[in-house]
Design a protein around this motif. Structure first.
Motif, short mmCIF file in Angstrom:
data_model
loop_
_atom_site.label_atom_id
_atom_site.label_comp_id
_atom_site.label_asym_id
_atom_site.label_seq_id
_atom_site.Cartn_x
_atom_site.Cartn_y
_atom_site.Cartn_z
N TYR A 1 0.80 -1.36 0.09
CA TYR A 1 0.06 -0.12 -0.05
C TYR A 1 0.78 1.21 0.14
O TYR A 1 1.62 1.42 1.02
CB TYR A 1 -0.86 0.12 1.22
N GLY A 2 0.48 2.18 -0.96
CA GLY A 2 1.32 3.61 -0.87
C GLY A 2 0.15 4.69 -0.81
O GLY A 2 -0.68 4.72 -1.68
N ARG A 3 0.44 5.26 0.13
CA ARG A 3 -0.43 6.69 0.41
C ARG A 3 -0.33 7.29 -0.76
O ARG A 3 0.59 7.57 -1.33
CB ARG A 3 0.12 7.51 1.52
N GLN A 4 -1.47 8.22 -1.03
CA GLN A 4 -1.59 9.12 -2.00
C GLN A 4 -0.58 10.28 -1.54
O GLN A 4 -0.81 10.78 -0.41
CB GLN A 4 -2.88 9.61 -2.28
N GLN A 5 0.01 10.86 -2.33
CA GLN A 5 0.98 12.06 -1.93
C GLN A 5 0.39 13.48 -2.50
O GLN A 5 0.09 13.41 -3.45
CB GLN A 5 2.45 11.74 -2.50
N VAL A 6 0.29 14.25 -1.21
CA VAL A 6 -0.20 15.33 -1.62
C VAL A 6 0.46 16.65 -1.27
O VAL A 6 0.73 17.45 -2.48
CB VAL A 6 -1.93 15.71 -0.94
N MET A 7 1.36 16.80 -0.19
CA MET A 7 2.01 17.95 0.12
C MET A 7 3.45 17.34 -0.12
O MET A 7 4.11 17.81 -0.97
CB MET A 7 1.75 18.31 1.69
N GLY A 8 3.88 16.57 0.60
CA GLY A 8 5.58 16.10 0.37
C GLY A 8 5.29 15.15 -0.58
O GLY A 8 4.98 13.94 -0.30
N ARG A 9 5.63 15.20 -1.76
CA ARG A 9 5.72 14.34 -2.98
C ARG A 9 7.13 13.80 -3.19
O ARG A 9 7.97 14.31 -3.49
CB ARG A 9 4.90 14.74 -3.97
N TYR A 10 7.30 12.68 -2.56
CA TYR A 10 8.86 12.08 -2.35
C TYR A 10 8.75 10.88 -3.17
O TYR A 10 9.98 10.70 -3.86
CB TYR A 10 9.39 11.95 -1.06
N ASP A 11 7.93 9.94 -3.16
CA ASP A 11 7.86 8.67 -3.57
C ASP A 11 7.41 8.45 -5.11
O ASP A 11 6.62 8.46 -5.36
CB ASP A 11 7.09 7.74 -2.52
N PRO A 12 8.48 8.01 -5.99
CA PRO A 12 8.28 7.97 -7.30
C PRO A 12 7.42 6.69 -7.68
O PRO A 12 7.08 6.35 -8.94
CB PRO A 12 9.55 8.01 -8.06
N SER A 13 7.21 5.71 -6.62
CA SER A 13 6.70 4.73 -6.91
C SER A 13 5.33 4.73 -6.50
O SER A 13 4.48 3.63 -6.59
CB SER A 13 7.23 3.39 -6.19
N ALA A 14 4.65 5.91 -5.64
CA ALA A 14 3.16 5.84 -5.52
C ALA A 14 2.77 7.26 -6.20
O ALA A 14 2.23 8.19 -5.51
CB ALA A 14 3.32 6.03 -3.85
N LEU A 15 2.58 7.22 -7.40
CA LEU A 15 2.15 8.22 -8.11
C LEU A 15 0.84 8.05 -8.87
O LEU A 15 0.26 6.80 -9.16
CB LEU A 15 3.09 8.70 -9.39
N GLU A 16 0.07 9.07 -9.27
CA GLU A 16 -1.00 8.99 -10.01
C GLU A 16 -0.78 8.86 -11.29
O GLU A 16 0.28 9.19 -11.93
CB GLU A 16 -1.79 10.32 -9.57
N GLU A 17 -1.44 8.10 -12.13
CA GLU A 17 -1.52 8.31 -13.68
C GLU A 17 -0.12 7.55 -14.10
O GLU A 17 0.43 7.99 -15.07
CB GLU A 17 -1.67 9.60 -14.19
N ASP A 18 0.20 6.48 -13.45
CA ASP A 18 1.46 5.93 -14.10
C ASP A 18 1.06 4.37 -14.33
O ASP A 18 0.33 3.85 -13.41
CB ASP A 18 2.68 6.25 -13.02
N LEU A 19 2.04 3.81 -14.69
CA LEU A 19 1.96 2.44 -14.85
C LEU A 19 3.55 1.77 -14.81
O LEU A 19 4.47 2.36 -15.26
CB LEU A 19 1.75 2.08 -16.43
#
Length: 861
Positions: free
Chosen positions: A546-564
């Protein structure tokens, strides 16, 4: 003689009768006293001789009289917990108020009796304890009691003395801000409203077994502004709202302790222990009360119906063609419930036409509502009992332009493989499949599942080109990810599945974790140990991460919207190849479009998609993988993206920007309205972001054994961005934009030397992504829309967002930026005479700007 006597007696009697009767009547009148005045009760005084409308239910009776609202509240229910919710029923401006939506969380309240008044208290359900000790519970009561938010005078007792009557008009109009239907924001707009009391009124009252509802017409004057510009100012607004007062169950649902490795919406609690240790924080996972009708059969492994199914009512206002896909999107979840022993959990019904008590805006009913608004979106909020996290109500709102969103997604992401989506209209089967997917995602929220943005990173990118793999797994292990359609699949890939799964293995696991019913004797702590062991078993499998949605601190490139996939560079390469393929055939595929309006929409979507591919790679730069793993897991709590990947990502992003002019297809652009070419807009937007990643790079480097340092990062930027001057080749437009963009952050960083700090907001940079100043071109508008789609929409914070970290104390960027400025100055001065044509004025301007930044120090050299 005797006869005569008899007749005389009779005659005397007859003659005397009228007199005797009259006298008797007079005598009677004399004996009757004057009529006594009957004293009316306070209850009768309240209503006698007045016109009023009443609704009487098993819960309460409610009366509307002289524009006021009176409630008969049973004494036996004093102290019972309730929810008071407000739903928009209709409005005169759908862009401000959405019909069927609850703008605010329902109030958690109870009524108490005190000194002849009824007190309305807001329930403080935050603090809990498992202790049975009276002292611990008394400590909670004394220190965390329920505050009084309103007091009502008791006007009367009912004739049977079982209920009290009080007036409660204000809270059903505008007395309580938490029940307001007016949002503070609508998209990127700021909304302010002033209540107009003389135009507002209570319209209708209803009462039922365990709730009552009141419809009110509320009037306002409102202003909508963007930044400081008022787009609508002091205009009238009429909103009809339905407010429901719902009696919460006396027998509470057994709550379920959450696990941060499972993405569920939460009800936050504070824990007070017997030992007096520090007050801890924990949470319950939000879920419906799902109990088997036949517990013995359920525990023996038989499929069992629940005591109370989860029922959604479907709005009759939907276009008829949408209704079956919507039903399918709901009912698909029954497959997941069947795997844990429940059948017929999810049910879909039409709005009843023969039930006058039904009201889709009543908190008792969960509905799927049609919002005929030009918004390309859908949403699935839910509301709970704050004591336990029991979901009591959920809604799915489907906006009209969701079809346009689906159509654009399918074209831009899959037209390279699927000829059937290359026209203006999607085939019915594909449209239905896609709409069903959207609804299933929103129903997942209604069941308690949060977004899992790390799910799609579990799949190797090349596996998404495999027919056997994608037919088994789809594009992601979770429908709760923002992984849309298979943009990795290449022309010629045969049999590849282009859509997400109905449900991934992660979704099925969360349903098992949330809704498995244990023996009634088990405590929540017993259940928690079992559930924790279930998650432990899956902890090292990326399919269950499970990867949290990132809103303010966006650090994790493996937990992004609109990616595959697990590699944004490789996935981006595939995606860009497909965009080039589609763009080169756009005019060929879309012919029945005389105004080019449809092509314009598709083209804007392609620009946005290209932006996403580049942006996804940019998150590698200074990236940190995040996880809520235990110490013995294969995943670390935080781990820097490798130096090699970060370095390659910088080179890839700059290469894309320098070679982005393919998006400026002249055959397409000449048919569209005049605007800035997208490659210029992309270079300006992403170039600006690229030079502001030093904070991320600083943080990531501090966590790594083999860091990609700020010094190396800035060296790479310098060599690539100023490569035209270093190699003495002719400038391109993109070169000039990137070089200009590089000077602004350099200037700001130099100002920090000596202790003057510049207030850069990473929240602005990464949550919204784009500079909002002066950008009116349609491509920028399209890119901004991308960012808005991915921002927080009020569903709740789950386990909390990763905050933005302040790295100033360990930053060395100002010194390295100064060094870069000096290198640029030396480069331009040494090569100025060799620059030719139009290049020289540009470089002269750049040199002048650098010297301005460096000031006297540069002038001395």
């Amino acid at each position: 003689m005797k006869k005569w006597i008899v007749w005389c007696v009779l005659l005397v009697g007859v003659l005397s009768f009228p007199c005797t009767l009259e006298g008797a009547v007079r005598e009677k009148k004399k004996r009757v006293p004057k009529e006594e005045k009957v004293e009316l009760s306070e209850y009768d005084k309240l209503f006698k001789g007045k016109r009023y409308e009443s609704a009487v239910g098993e819960f309460v009776a409610v009366h509307k009289m002289d524009g006021k609202l009176y409630i008969e509240y049973p004494l036996r229910l004093l102290g019972r917990e309730l929810l008071l919710a407000s739903t928009t029923t209709s409005s005169t401006d759908h862009t401000v108020c959405t019909n069927g939506f609850k703008e605010n969380t329902p109030l958690h309240i109870r009524f108490t009796l005190k000194d002849g008044s009824i007190q309305l208290r807001k329930v403080n359900a935050l603090y809990e304890t498992e202790s049975d000790k009276a002292e611990v519970r008394q400590a909670i009561r004394q220190n965390f009691n329920d505050p009084v938010i309103a007091t009502y005078k008791i006007l009367a007792y009912t004739p049977d003395s079982l209920a009290v009557v009080f007036e409660m008009t204000g809270i059903f109009l505008n007395e309580e801000p938490q029940l307001s239907p007016i949002p503070q924001e609508s998209g990127v707009m700021r909304v302010t409203a002033a209540y107009t009391s003389n135009l507002s009124s209570i319209k209708e009252v209803k009462a039922f077994k365990d709730n009552m509802s009141v419809k009110s017409q509320l009037n306002y004057t409102y202003t909508v502004a963007r930044d400081r510009l008022a787009l609508v100012k002091d205009q009238p607004l009429t909103v009809e709202v339905t407010r429901t007062l719902l009696l919460l169950p006396e027998q509470k649902m057994k709550p379920r302790l959450s696990d941060s490795r499972i993405g569920t919406f939460l009800t936050i609690k504070r824990y007070l222990s017997e030992s007096g240790e520090a007050i801890g924080k924990y949470s319950y996972a939000n879920r419906w009360r799902l109990e088997p009708k036949d517990e013995e059969a359920y525990l023996s492994g038989e499929l069992t119906e629940p005591v109370k199914p989860i029922v959604f009512y479907i709005d009759p206002l939907f276009p008829e063609a949408w209704k079956n896909p919507i039903r399918e999107g709901v009912l698909k979840w029954n497959k997941a419930f069947e795997k844990i022993g429940f059948k017929n959990v999810m049910q879909v019904r039409d709005f009843p036409t023969d039930d006058r008590s039904f009201d889709p805006d009543n908190l008792k009913y969960s509905c799927i509502r049609y919002v005929p608004t030009a918004v390309a979106n859908a949403m699935g909020p839910s509301w709970v009992d704050p004591s336990t996290g029991e979901i009591l109500n959920a809604s799915v709102l489907i906006y009209n332009d969701v079809i346009k969103m689906i159509r654009n997604w399918r074209f831009v992401q899959t037209a390279q493989v699927d000829p059937s989506v290359r026209g203006k209209e999607l085939p019915v089967a594909i449209l239905n499949e896609s709409l069903s997917y959207v609804v299933s995602h929103e129903i997942g929220h209604c069941l308690g599942l949060m977004h899992n943005m790390a799910a799609s990173a579990a799949y190797p990118v090349d596996s998404l080109r495999s027919a056997s793999f994608t037919r088994k797994y789809g594009t992601t292990p979770s429908i709760m990810d923002y992984a849309r359609f298979n943009y990795v699949a290449q022309p010629g890939d045969q049999g590849v599945k282009l859509t997400p799964p109905d449900f991934g293995v992660y979704d099925e696991f969360v349903i098992r974790w949330l809704y498995t019913s244990f023996e009634t004797s088990a405590t929540i702590w017993d259940e928690a140990r079992t559930l924790e062991a279930w998650v432990d078993e899956k902890a090292n499998d990326p399919m269950y991460r499970y990867g949290r949605q990132q809103v303010m601190g966006r650090y994790d490139p493996s937990a992004l919207e609109e990616d595959l996939g697990d590699d944004p560079l490789k996935a981006g390469e595939y995606g860009i190849q497909n965009l080039k393929y589609i763009l080169s055939r756009l005019n060929e595929w879309i012919t029945d479009d005389p105004t080019a309006e449809y092509r314009r929409q598709l083209y804007d979507q392609m620009v946005s998609q290209y932006y996403r591919y580049i942006r996804n790679v940019m998150y590698n730069i200074g990236g940190v993988y995040l996880s809520d793993a235990k110490e013995d897991s294969r995943y670390k709590r935080h781990q820097s993206v490798s130096r090699e990947i970060q370095k390659a990502s910088v080179a890839w992003v700059l290469s894309q920007l320098k070679n982005s002019t393919w998006i400026d297809d002249p055959e397409v652009l000449r048919k569209l309205p005049l605007g800035m070419t997208p490659s210029v807009t992309l270079a300006e937007t992403l170039g600006k972001q690229l030079f502001l990643l030093y904070k991320q790079v600083t943080l990531s480097a501090s966590l790594s054994d083999d860091p990609y340092t700020v010094e190396e990062y800035l060296d790479d930027l310098y060599r690539d961005v100023w490569e035209s001057a270093i190699q003495n080749r002719r400038l391109t437009t993109i070169d000039m934009i990137l070089q200009s963009q590089s000077l602004a952050p350099l200037s700001e960083q130099v100002k920090t030397i000596g202790g003057k700090r510049v207030g850069l907001s990473l929240a602005d940079i990464y949550c919204y992504g784009l500079d909002p100043t002066g950008m009116t071109d349609r491509y920028i508008g399209s890119l901004r829309a991308v960012e808005r789609e991915e921002s927080l929409t009020g569903f709740g914070s789950g386990y909390g967002w990763q905050r933005v970290l302040d790295t100033q104390a360990m930053e060395e960027a100002p010194a390295y930026y100064l060094e870069m400025l000096m290198k640029i100055k030396d480069l331009l001065e040494s090569r100025m005479e060799t620059f030719v044509g139009e290049d020289q004025p540009h470089y002269q301007a750049m040199l002048f700007a650098v010297k301005q930044v460096l000031g006297k120090q540069a002038q001395k050299n």
